[in-house]
Design a protein around this motif. Sequence first.
Motif, PDB file in Angstrom:
ATOM      1  N   HIS A  23       0.866  -1.166   0.000  1.00 22.05           N
ATOM      2  CA  HIS A  23       0.000   0.000   0.000  1.00 22.05           C
ATOM      3  C   HIS A  23       0.911   1.226   0.000  1.00 22.05           C
ATOM      4  O   HIS A  23       1.829   1.326   0.796  1.00 22.05           O
ATOM      5  CB  HIS A  23      -0.880  -0.031   1.265  1.00 22.05           C
ATOM      6  CG  HIS A  23      -1.752   1.173   1.433  1.00 22.05           C
ATOM      7  ND1 HIS A  23      -3.041   1.223   0.964  1.00 22.05           N
ATOM      8  CD2 HIS A  23      -1.521   2.371   2.012  1.00 22.05           C
ATOM      9  CE1 HIS A  23      -3.571   2.404   1.257  1.00 22.05           C
ATOM     10  NE2 HIS A  23      -2.668   3.123   1.883  1.00 22.05           N
ATOM     11  N   ASP A  24       0.660   2.142  -0.933  1.00 25.26           N
ATOM     12  CA  ASP A  24       1.443   3.373  -0.994  1.00 25.26           C
ATOM     13  C   ASP A  24       0.567   4.503  -0.439  1.00 25.26           C
ATOM     14  O   ASP A  24      -0.440   4.853  -1.051  1.00 25.26           O
ATOM     15  CB  ASP A  24       1.849   3.642  -2.449  1.00 25.26           C
ATOM     16  CG  ASP A  24       2.647   4.933  -2.603  1.00 25.26           C
ATOM     17  OD1 ASP A  24       2.583   5.784  -1.691  1.00 25.26           O
ATOM     18  OD2 ASP A  24       3.312   5.080  -3.642  1.00 25.26           O
ATOM     19  N   PRO A  25       0.929   5.067   0.709  1.00 22.33           N
ATOM     20  CA  PRO A  25       0.059   6.056   1.355  1.00 22.33           C
ATOM     21  C   PRO A  25      -0.147   7.323   0.530  1.00 22.33           C
ATOM     22  O   PRO A  25      -1.096   8.072   0.787  1.00 22.33           O
ATOM     23  CB  PRO A  25       0.790   6.371   2.667  1.00 22.33           C
ATOM     24  CG  PRO A  25       2.187   5.906   2.474  1.00 22.33           C
ATOM     25  CD  PRO A  25       2.143   4.780   1.492  1.00 22.33           C
ATOM     26  N   ASN A  26       0.710   7.536  -0.474  1.00 18.13           N
ATOM     27  CA  ASN A  26       0.550   8.729  -1.315  1.00 18.13           C
ATOM     28  C   ASN A  26      -0.192   8.454  -2.619  1.00 18.13           C
ATOM     29  O   ASN A  26      -0.329   9.346  -3.451  1.00 18.13           O
ATOM     30  CB  ASN A  26       1.928   9.321  -1.637  1.00 18.13           C
ATOM     31  CG  ASN A  26       2.640   9.775  -0.381  1.00 18.13           C
ATOM     32  OD1 ASN A  26       2.030  10.441   0.454  1.00 18.13           O
ATOM     33  ND2 ASN A  26       3.896   9.385  -0.230  1.00 18.13           N
ATOM     34  N   CYS A  27      -0.651   7.199  -2.779  1.00 15.50           N
ATOM     35  CA  CYS A  27      -1.245   6.807  -4.064  1.00 15.50           C
ATOM     36  C   CYS A  27      -2.776   6.940  -4.002  1.00 15.50           C
ATOM     37  O   CYS A  27      -3.435   6.373  -3.114  1.00 15.50           O
ATOM     38  CB  CYS A  27      -0.849   5.367  -4.378  1.00 15.50           C
ATOM     39  SG  CYS A  27      -1.721   4.665  -5.773  1.00 15.50           S
ATOM     40  N   LEU A  28      -3.326   7.674  -4.964  1.00 18.48           N
ATOM     41  CA  LEU A  28      -4.771   7.905  -5.016  1.00 18.48           C
ATOM     42  C   LEU A  28      -5.563   6.599  -5.072  1.00 18.48           C
ATOM     43  O   LEU A  28      -6.556   6.422  -4.360  1.00 18.48           O
ATOM     44  CB  LEU A  28      -5.091   8.774  -6.236  1.00 18.48           C
ATOM     45  CG  LEU A  28      -6.560   9.049  -6.518  1.00 18.48           C
ATOM     46  CD1 LEU A  28      -7.164   9.908  -5.419  1.00 18.48           C
ATOM     47  CD2 LEU A  28      -6.731   9.718  -7.868  1.00 18.48           C
ATOM     48  N   PHE A  29      -5.143   5.672  -5.943  1.00 13.46           N
ATOM     49  CA  PHE A  29      -5.922   4.443  -6.098  1.00 13.46           C
ATOM     50  C   PHE A  29      -5.745   3.518  -4.894  1.00 13.46           C
ATOM     51  O   PHE A  29      -6.668   2.758  -4.562  1.00 13.46           O
ATOM     52  CB  PHE A  29      -5.594   3.743  -7.418  1.00 13.46           C
ATOM     53  CG  PHE A  29      -6.208   4.429  -8.632  1.00 13.46           C
ATOM     54  CD1 PHE A  29      -7.022   5.547  -8.503  1.00 13.46           C
ATOM     55  CD2 PHE A  29      -5.972   3.942  -9.911  1.00 13.46           C
ATOM     56  CE1 PHE A  29      -7.581   6.179  -9.613  1.00 13.46           C
ATOM     57  CE2 PHE A  29      -6.540   4.555 -11.038  1.00 13.46           C
ATOM     58  CZ  PHE A  29      -7.338   5.676 -10.884  1.00 13.46           C
ATOM     59  N   CYS A  30      -4.594   3.578  -4.200  1.00 15.27           N
ATOM     60  CA  CYS A  30      -4.471   2.853  -2.922  1.00 15.27           C
ATOM     61  C   CYS A  30      -5.460   3.407  -1.909  1.00 15.27           C
ATOM     62  O   CYS A  30      -6.070   2.650  -1.144  1.00 15.27           O
ATOM     63  CB  CYS A  30      -3.054   2.955  -2.370  1.00 15.27           C
ATOM     64  SG  CYS A  30      -1.858   1.841  -3.137  1.00 15.27           S
ATOM     65  N   LYS A  31      -5.636   4.735  -1.925  1.00 19.94           N
ATOM     66  CA  LYS A  31      -6.587   5.355  -0.986  1.00 19.94           C
ATOM     67  C   LYS A  31      -8.017   4.943  -1.327  1.00 19.94           C
ATOM     68  O   LYS A  31      -8.828   4.686  -0.424  1.00 19.94           O
ATOM     69  CB  LYS A  31      -6.452   6.881  -1.017  1.00 19.94           C
ATOM     70  CG  LYS A  31      -5.161   7.375  -0.391  1.00 19.94           C
ATOM     71  CD  LYS A  31      -5.077   8.893  -0.486  1.00 19.94           C
ATOM     72  CE  LYS A  31      -3.731   9.396   0.020  1.00 19.94           C
ATOM     73  NZ  LYS A  31      -3.538  10.838  -0.282  1.00 19.94           N
ATOM     74  N   ALA A  46      -3.611  -4.303  -4.265  1.00 29.38           N
ATOM     75  CA  ALA A  46      -2.186  -4.138  -3.956  1.00 29.38           C
ATOM     76  C   ALA A  46      -1.583  -3.100  -4.893  1.00 29.38           C
ATOM     77  O   ALA A  46      -1.964  -3.002  -6.059  1.00 29.38           O
ATOM     78  CB  ALA A  46      -1.465  -5.464  -4.117  1.00 29.38           C
ATOM     79  N   HIS A  47      -0.639  -2.330  -4.382  1.00 28.23           N
ATOM     80  CA  HIS A  47      -0.012  -1.298  -5.207  1.00 28.23           C
ATOM     81  C   HIS A  47       1.009  -1.920  -6.153  1.00 28.23           C
ATOM     82  O   HIS A  47       2.040  -2.425  -5.740  1.00 28.23           O
ATOM     83  CB  HIS A  47       0.672  -0.245  -4.337  1.00 28.23           C
ATOM     84  CG  HIS A  47       1.269   0.861  -5.153  1.00 28.23           C
ATOM     85  ND1 HIS A  47       0.504   1.898  -5.649  1.00 28.23           N
ATOM     86  CD2 HIS A  47       2.536   1.057  -5.610  1.00 28.23           C
ATOM     87  CE1 HIS A  47       1.288   2.705  -6.355  1.00 28.23           C
ATOM     88  NE2 HIS A  47       2.518   2.219  -6.352  1.00 28.23           N
ATOM     89  N   ILE A  48       0.674  -1.856  -7.436  1.00 27.74           N
ATOM     90  CA  ILE A  48       1.613  -2.186  -8.520  1.00 27.74           C
ATOM     91  C   ILE A  48       1.612  -0.927  -9.370  1.00 27.74           C
ATOM     92  O   ILE A  48       0.544  -0.472  -9.804  1.00 27.74           O
ATOM     93  CB  ILE A  48       1.131  -3.393  -9.341  1.00 27.74           C
ATOM     94  CG1 ILE A  48       0.991  -4.635  -8.458  1.00 27.74           C
ATOM     95  CG2 ILE A  48       2.091  -3.665 -10.511  1.00 27.74           C
ATOM     96  CD1 ILE A  48       0.234  -5.781  -9.115  1.00 27.74           C
ATOM     97  N   HIS A  78      -0.256   6.409 -11.132  1.00 26.89           N
ATOM     98  CA  HIS A  78       0.777   5.376 -11.138  1.00 26.89           C
ATOM     99  C   HIS A  78       0.443   4.240 -10.183  1.00 26.89           C
ATOM    100  O   HIS A  78       1.178   3.935  -9.233  1.00 26.89           O
ATOM    101  CB  HIS A  78       2.151   6.010 -10.903  1.00 26.89           C
ATOM    102  CG  HIS A  78       2.504   6.946 -12.021  1.00 26.89           C
ATOM    103  ND1 HIS A  78       2.961   6.499 -13.251  1.00 26.89           N
ATOM    104  CD2 HIS A  78       2.344   8.284 -12.148  1.00 26.89           C
ATOM    105  CE1 HIS A  78       3.115   7.541 -14.057  1.00 26.89           C
ATOM    106  NE2 HIS A  78       2.738   8.634 -13.421  1.00 26.89           N
ATOM    107  N   HIS A  79      -0.720   3.674 -10.452  1.00 20.37           N
ATOM    108  CA  HIS A  79      -1.201   2.441  -9.820  1.00 20.37           C
ATOM    109  C   HIS A  79      -1.896   1.696 -10.961  1.00 20.37           C
ATOM    110  O   HIS A  79      -2.840   2.240 -11.556  1.00 20.37           O
ATOM    111  CB  HIS A  79      -2.153   2.783  -8.667  1.00 20.37           C
ATOM    112  CG  HIS A  79      -2.735   1.602  -7.933  1.00 20.37           C
ATOM    113  ND1 HIS A  79      -2.682   1.468  -6.556  1.00 20.37           N
ATOM    114  CD2 HIS A  79      -3.420   0.522  -8.389  1.00 20.37           C
ATOM    115  CE1 HIS A  79      -3.298   0.350  -6.194  1.00 20.37           C
ATOM    116  NE2 HIS A  79      -3.757  -0.255  -7.291  1.00 20.37           N
ATOM    117  N   LEU A  80      -1.437   0.504 -11.246  1.00 21.86           N
ATOM    118  CA  LEU A  80      -1.952  -0.273 -12.383  1.00 21.86           C
ATOM    119  C   LEU A  80      -3.477  -0.230 -12.457  1.00 21.86           C
ATOM    120  O   LEU A  80      -4.152  -0.468 -11.461  1.00 21.86           O
ATOM    121  CB  LEU A  80      -1.486  -1.723 -12.246  1.00 21.86           C
ATOM    122  CG  LEU A  80      -2.031  -2.739 -13.255  1.00 21.86           C
ATOM    123  CD1 LEU A  80      -1.575  -2.401 -14.663  1.00 21.86           C
ATOM    124  CD2 LEU A  80      -1.590  -4.145 -12.867  1.00 21.86           C
TER     125      LEU A  80
END
Length: 115
Positions: free
Chosen positions: A3-11, A48-50, A99-101
Amino acid sequence: MSHDPNCLFCKIAAGQIPAAKVYEDDELLAFKDIHPAAPVHLLVIPKAHIASLADADASHAPLLGRMLALAPKLALEQGASNGFRVVINTGHDGGQEIHHLHLHVMGGPRPWKHG
Ligand code: 5GP
Ligand code: ZN
């Protein structure tokens, strides 16, 4: 699960930012694109963050297969009964902005093409 805390799609996957979800399971999430480029415009993501398709390898093949297999099911459910496009923008030159698949599923009537 990464999980990338700065990634929109992870959020979005974590429920920290709302989205119009159309499908969810342990590994995948699908939701409506906020700026639809077609009458039906969905995004299918792994939870999952890819970062991109360029960061996927053979170990991701089952996940990628599940994403692709989900596309026709969701397209039909959302009303794209006459065909759709699947697009994975990858990297800077591929026009990838998040930048999240993610897999775009775009369908619905195209009156500008068919008159
Ligand atoms: P890309 O250019 O990276 O392939 O596509 C990113 C897509 O994400 C774009 O079509 C854009 O409209 C969509 N998008 C960007 N931010 C959000 C958001 O906060 N919510 C939703 N649902 N879609 C988003
Ligand atoms: Zn992410």
